[in-house]
Design a protein around this motif. Structure first.
Motif, PDB file in Angstrom:
ATOM      1  N   ALA A  18       4.065  48.501  24.659  1.00  0.00           N
ATOM      2  CA  ALA A  18       4.090  48.706  23.207  1.00  0.00           C
ATOM      3  C   ALA A  18       4.976  47.649  22.548  1.00  0.00           C
ATOM      4  N   VAL A  33       3.427  44.150  22.518  1.00  0.00           N
ATOM      5  CA  VAL A  33       2.378  44.142  21.509  1.00  0.00           C
ATOM      6  C   VAL A  33       2.987  43.892  20.137  1.00  0.00           C
ATOM      7  N   SER A  45       4.533  40.212  19.952  1.00  0.00           N
ATOM      8  CA  SER A  45       3.580  39.112  19.868  1.00  0.00           C
ATOM      9  C   SER A  45       2.903  39.112  18.514  1.00  0.00           C
ATOM     10  N   GLY A  46       2.658  40.303  17.992  1.00  0.00           N
ATOM     11  CA  GLY A  46       2.046  40.397  16.673  1.00  0.00           C
ATOM     12  C   GLY A  46       2.931  39.775  15.618  1.00  0.00           C
ATOM     13  N   GLN A  52       3.246  35.823  15.872  1.00  0.00           N
ATOM     14  CA  GLN A  52       2.080  35.027  15.534  1.00  0.00           C
ATOM     15  C   GLN A  52       1.905  34.838  14.032  1.00  0.00           C
ATOM     16  N   ALA A  53       2.454  35.749  13.267  1.00  0.00           N
ATOM     17  CA  ALA A  53       2.199  35.697  11.832  1.00  0.00           C
ATOM     18  C   ALA A  53       2.903  34.516  11.179  1.00  0.00           C
ATOM     19  N   GLN A  82      -5.063  27.213  13.457  1.00  0.00           N
ATOM     20  CA  GLN A  82      -6.501  27.364  13.569  1.00  0.00           C
ATOM     21  C   GLN A  82      -7.059  27.495  12.146  1.00  0.00           C
ATOM     22  N   ARG A 120      -9.325  28.697   9.175  1.00  0.00           N
ATOM     23  CA  ARG A 120     -10.057  29.941   8.927  1.00  0.00           C
ATOM     24  C   ARG A 120     -11.046  29.733   7.793  1.00  0.00           C
ATOM     25  N   LYS A 131      -8.052  23.600  17.792  1.00  0.00           N
ATOM     26  CA  LYS A 131      -8.694  24.864  18.148  1.00  0.00           C
ATOM     27  C   LYS A 131      -9.980  25.033  17.341  1.00  0.00           C
ATOM     28  N   THR A 132     -10.910  25.794  17.882  1.00  0.00           N
ATOM     29  CA  THR A 132     -12.157  26.031  17.164  1.00  0.00           C
ATOM     30  C   THR A 132     -11.875  26.891  15.934  1.00  0.00           C
ATOM     31  N   VAL A 145     -12.144  29.612  13.019  1.00  0.00           N
ATOM     32  CA  VAL A 145     -12.708  30.961  12.999  1.00  0.00           C
ATOM     33  C   VAL A 145     -13.546  31.089  11.735  1.00  0.00           C
ATOM     34  N   VAL A 146     -14.803  31.454  11.876  1.00  0.00           N
ATOM     35  CA  VAL A 146     -15.696  31.546  10.722  1.00  0.00           C
ATOM     36  C   VAL A 146     -16.125  32.995  10.544  1.00  0.00           C
ATOM     37  N   GLN A 170     -11.433  36.340  -1.311  1.00  0.00           N
ATOM     38  CA  GLN A 170     -10.365  36.174  -0.313  1.00  0.00           C
ATOM     39  C   GLN A 170      -9.738  34.793  -0.419  1.00  0.00           C
ATOM     40  N   GLN A 183      -1.749  33.455   5.558  1.00  0.00           N
ATOM     41  CA  GLN A 183      -2.573  34.667   5.687  1.00  0.00           C
ATOM     42  C   GLN A 183      -3.873  34.578   4.892  1.00  0.00           C
ATOM     43  N   ASN A 242       1.969  41.545   6.986  1.00  0.00           N
ATOM     44  CA  ASN A 242       1.629  40.151   7.276  1.00  0.00           C
ATOM     45  C   ASN A 242       1.298  39.895   8.728  1.00  0.00           C
ATOM     46  N   MET A 243       0.615  40.819   9.366  1.00  0.00           N
ATOM     47  CA  MET A 243       0.206  40.572  10.747  1.00  0.00           C
ATOM     48  C   MET A 243      -1.013  39.659  10.732  1.00  0.00           C
ATOM     49  N   PRO A 244      -1.284  38.955  11.853  1.00  0.00           N
ATOM     50  CA  PRO A 244      -2.377  37.967  11.843  1.00  0.00           C
ATOM     51  C   PRO A 244      -3.749  38.623  11.693  1.00  0.00           C
ATOM     52  N   VAL A 285      -4.084  42.657  18.402  1.00  0.00           N
ATOM     53  CA  VAL A 285      -2.987  43.604  18.190  1.00  0.00           C
ATOM     54  C   VAL A 285      -3.301  44.498  16.997  1.00  0.00           C
ATOM     55  N   PHE A 304     -17.088  34.303  13.796  1.00  0.00           N
ATOM     56  CA  PHE A 304     -17.555  33.395  14.835  1.00  0.00           C
ATOM     57  C   PHE A 304     -16.330  32.829  15.532  1.00  0.00           C
ATOM     58  N   ASP A 358     -13.111  30.290  21.005  1.00  0.00           N
ATOM     59  CA  ASP A 358     -12.032  30.218  21.990  1.00  0.00           C
ATOM     60  C   ASP A 358     -11.710  31.600  22.539  1.00  0.00           C
TER      61      ASP A 358
END
Lengths: 345, 436
Positions: free
Chosen positions: A15, A18, A21-22, A25-26, A31, A33, A58-59, A61-62, A73, A81, B284-286, B291, B373, B376
């Motif tokens: 836990a 988790v 790491s969450g 990463q923020a 990458q 988007r 990195k590829t 994200v679509v 958005q 974000q 503000n999480m990714p 997660v 899409f 990775d």
């Protein structure tokens, strides 16, 4: 007892990793988007894949959120974000740009990707249809002109509109109002068809708009959701039905479907590119300039998108059903987007 | 003591015609009831059979794939003209040209530019990247000839599998007669080989059906479910034990109980909206991260686990609790030593149902950006990731013909994943099971 304590410790550790790491990463993002239109999605994701394969970044994200949702958005603000690019199957509206600016997204660049035709197609096992835009308007509008009067649409079969058309019942599967394809269809078919009736033109401006833009709701027009494959399957099963979708889906299903002629012109690569086929629109990608050089790779991604091997003639996007822009236009688009020229209305 | 002597002898009652008719009626009712049951099971099995045959019938071909077996010359002039063996130079070379040259060598008679282009459209976009990977892994290949297998473009694969009907008129299909003739010649030469489709498991998503794989979706599902399990099990079991064993029975606990039961029936998209508002916007999480997906799915499965857990705890006989208390165990010891182990099989059933639900869910993930899409393979809980059902959804939505069989294949993989997960849970349940 030892076993139980171990289990509890393991769960607690899981836990907490988790959660950690969450949180970590923020902070940053490496990458790209992309959000936006489901019509442009196949093209942008193909570019994203090729771009990722080159191995430097990195590829991207679509996400496929629809044009309107994507712009919402995209315009929500500046920061990791929020997405960097948005796909649009129509041009961004002035009001949307103003909304963007209000949230701090002050400079937006526009990349015109290419054309997409909107086709009205039916199953290959029936006759090849030939419509005029006026007939389509009469078949699908909520209110039409009969004997000089604006009345709720009385047409049940195609024959009711014009005796030369088949006696089959009017049944058209099309995109829902949230779709950019629907917006473009209304603009390119309904508005154009509507303008051919002097009786509607005589109405006050606000009523005129309502008559022109409203699609009938009595079951002849069926909203089939954003899943164009579903429409294809339904058309194969129901020979009298027609479907409205992007040309790329017709291109992939040539063995099952045929695109109706519009004002006498059948949809294909050449007629759409040369604008002979009347129901064609441009597709766009919008870039948030403030994210360029903050999120790595945006410039390189745009360079890949506007390279001749991607959006040029016989590029890999053409194989996906994109109709390339003319050569001089492509060069203009390329210089404009690589210099990140802000879009103005 | 007076005996009541009936007028009719006992045996006569059981032999009367009325009695026989009533008995027949009751037996008939029983038979009818059994028959309804058999019909109900038959209908359910029939539906399952239809579903499975249609999925397997459409999807089994995706587990095999045709490759081009070509002798490729790793031309030093093309890959590394200066002979520097610099990784940057090697990775930027035009590997597509190597594959095209190799294919054109098989058909020297094809000379016109447009024909050549048609011919080389047989080579998948992925060939260049696979060749590049080979050279990066082993630079000594440069300057040698090697027999390699590169992917055949999906349209041709579909022709060979019979999914594109070659008897249709030429204008109605994506592949011309001439291209079919080329493919047939390659097949006759043994230069098209059909083998197990390892790309389906080794690759991430792709816009080219012949390259699209499930690896990213499988890893994403695994990471997401780990988060879900890690959160839902301890929280769910603690809540169930407290509410069942320790909580006072009053208005407040009643309210909580009603709310948990209601939450179990809330549409899953609502949890997605909650995830968007709370985890993404407030914390503000990714976006698109396992997660967040895991937390959202954990929230969704919690009510199921709590309700099943409470039912399992309730089913433990009170005599066990009383006996334990009687020999001097504390209430906590009663729960952890006796009640919880005995209730574990029932709790695990709830966990299985919850996890199966979470594994197949896409709606709540829509709001938090996991329907995207993503090529990775995620390397951690914070990386952008998708899950298996999303992959199925995305492929079902793609126009290319090659994705039809892959969609069904992905459903088969998802079912296998589910069955594997359930098998583990059933095994654990058997381990815990105790009789009294």
């Amino acid at each position: 007892m030892i076993n139980k304590n171990l289990a509890v410790a393991a769960l607690a550790a899981l836990a907490s990793t988790v959660a950690l790491s969450g949180g970590a990463q923020a902070q940053g993002r490496d990458q790209i988007r992309v959000v936006g239109s489901s019509t442009v999605f196949p093209f942008t994701s193909a570019v994203a894949e090729t771009f990722g394969r080159m191995g430097k970044f990195k590829t991207p994200v679509v996400e496929s959120t629809g044009t309107g949702g994507g712009i919402k958005q995209f315009c929500a603000g500046v920061g990791v974000q929020h997405p960097d690019l948005t796909n649009a199957s129509r041009r961004i509206k002035k009001s949307e740009l103003e909304g963007c600016a209000a949230n701090g997204v002050t400079t937006v660049s526009e990349l015109e990707v290419g054309f997409d035709g909107i086709v009205i197609a039916n199953s290959k096992s029936t006759a090849h249809a030939d419509f005029t835009i006026k007939q389509i308007f009469q078949a699908l509008a909520k209110q039409v002109v009969v004997n000089g009067q604006v009345v709720p649409n009385p047409h049940k079969t195609w024959k009711d509109i014009d005796p030369s058309l088949p006696a089959a019942e009017i049944e058209v599967l099309g995109p829902p109002p949230t779709s950019g394809t629907r917006d473009a269809f209304v603009e390119l078919v309904m508005d154009v068809g509507c303008a051919q009736f002097p009786e509607i033109k005589a109405l006050p401006a606000d009523q005129q708009k309502a008559v022109c833009n409203q699609i009938r709701e009595d079951g002849a027009f069926i909203e089939a959701g954003e899943n164009d494959n579903l429409i294809v399957q339904k058309l194969v099963a129901n020979k009298d039905a027609f479907g409205i979708f992007g040309y790329s889906f017709l291109d992939q299903n040539m063995d099952k479907l045929q695109g109706a002629k519009m004002n006498g012109v059948a949809p294909d690569l050449d007629t759409i590119a040369s604008a002979k086929y009347p129901v064609a629109r441009s597709m766009y990608v919008y870039v948030k300039n403030q994210h360029v050089d903050v999120i790595p790779g945006i410039r390189e991604f745009l360079a890949e998108y506007t390279s001749e091997k991607a959006f040029g003639e016989e590029g890999y996007l053409e194989a996906k059903g994109l109709i390339p822009l003319p050569k001089d236009k492509r060069e203009k688009v390329r210089t404009s987007i690589l210099n990140l020229t802000p879009v103005t209305m | 003591m007076t005996d009541i002597i009936s007028d009719t002898p006992k045996a006569a009652i059981y032999q009367s015609d009325d009695f026989a008719a009533r008995l027949r009626k009751r037996y008939a009712a029983e038979r009818r009831f059994k028959m309804y049951g058999v019909v109900a099971i038959g209908v359910a099995l029939g539906m399952l059979a239809i579903l499975l045959t249609s999925i397997v019938g459409q999807g089994y071909t995706a587990f095999a794939q045709h490759d081009l077996a070509l002798e490729v010359f790793f031309d030093p002039a093309e890959i590394d003209p200066q002979g520097s063996r610099d990784p940057a130079v090697i990775s930027n070379a035009n590997y597509g040209a190597l594959a095209r040259t190799a294919l054109q060598a098989v058909f020297p008679e094809v000379e016109q530019r447009t024909d050549r282009r048609r011919l080389t459209s047989m080579i998948s976009n992925g060939a260049a990247f696979e060749l590049r990977q080979m050279v990066i892994d082993d630079p000594s290949l440069i300057g040698t000839r090697k027999q390699v297998r590169i992917p055949l473009a999906s349209d041709y694969d579909q022709v060979l599998k019979g999914n594109i009907d070659r008897t249709l008129p030429e204008t109605s299909r994506k592949v011309t007669d001439q291209q079919i003739a080329w493919v047939d010649k390659l097949v006759a030469n043994g230069q098209i080989v059909n083998g197990f489709n390892w790309r389906l498991f080794a690759n991430g998503d792709s816009r080219d059906p012949e390259l699209a794989g499930l690896k990213a979706g499988l890893v994403g599902s695994l990471l997401t479910l780990m988060v879900t399990l890690g959160l839902a099990i301890p929280i769910g079991i603690s809540a169930a034990v407290y509410l069942e064993e320790f909580a006072p029975k009053n208005k407040l606990t009643d309210l909580i109980e009603v709310n948990i039961n209601n939450l179990a029936a809330v549409p899953s998209i609502v949890f997605g909206l909650l995830g968007l508002a709370v985890f993404l916007n407030a914390f503000n999480m990714p976006r698109s991260a396992p997660v967040v997906g895991g937390i959202v799915l954990a929230l969704m499965t919690l009510p199921t686990i709590i309700i099943a857990g409470r039912a399992a705890l309730k089913a433990v006989p009170p005599s066990i609790r009383e006996a334990a208390l009687g020999v001097g165990a504390s209430p906590l010891q009663v729960v952890t030593h006796h009640v919880l182990p005995l209730a574990m099989p029932g709790i695990l059933t709830g966990v299985i149902i919850g996890m199966a639900h979470a594994l197949g869910e896409t709606a709540p993930l829509l709001m938090i950006g996991m329907i995207a899409f993503i090529v990775d393979t995620p390397g951690g809980f914070g990386d952008a990731s998708t899950v298996l059902p999303v992959q199925i959804f995305m492929w079902a939505d793609s126009p290319e013909r090659g994705f039809v069989e892959r969609t069904s294949a992905a459903i088969m993989v998802l079912l296998a994943f589910l069955i594997g997960m359930n098998a583990i849970a059933v095994f654990l349940r058997k381990q815990f099971e105790r009789r009294w």
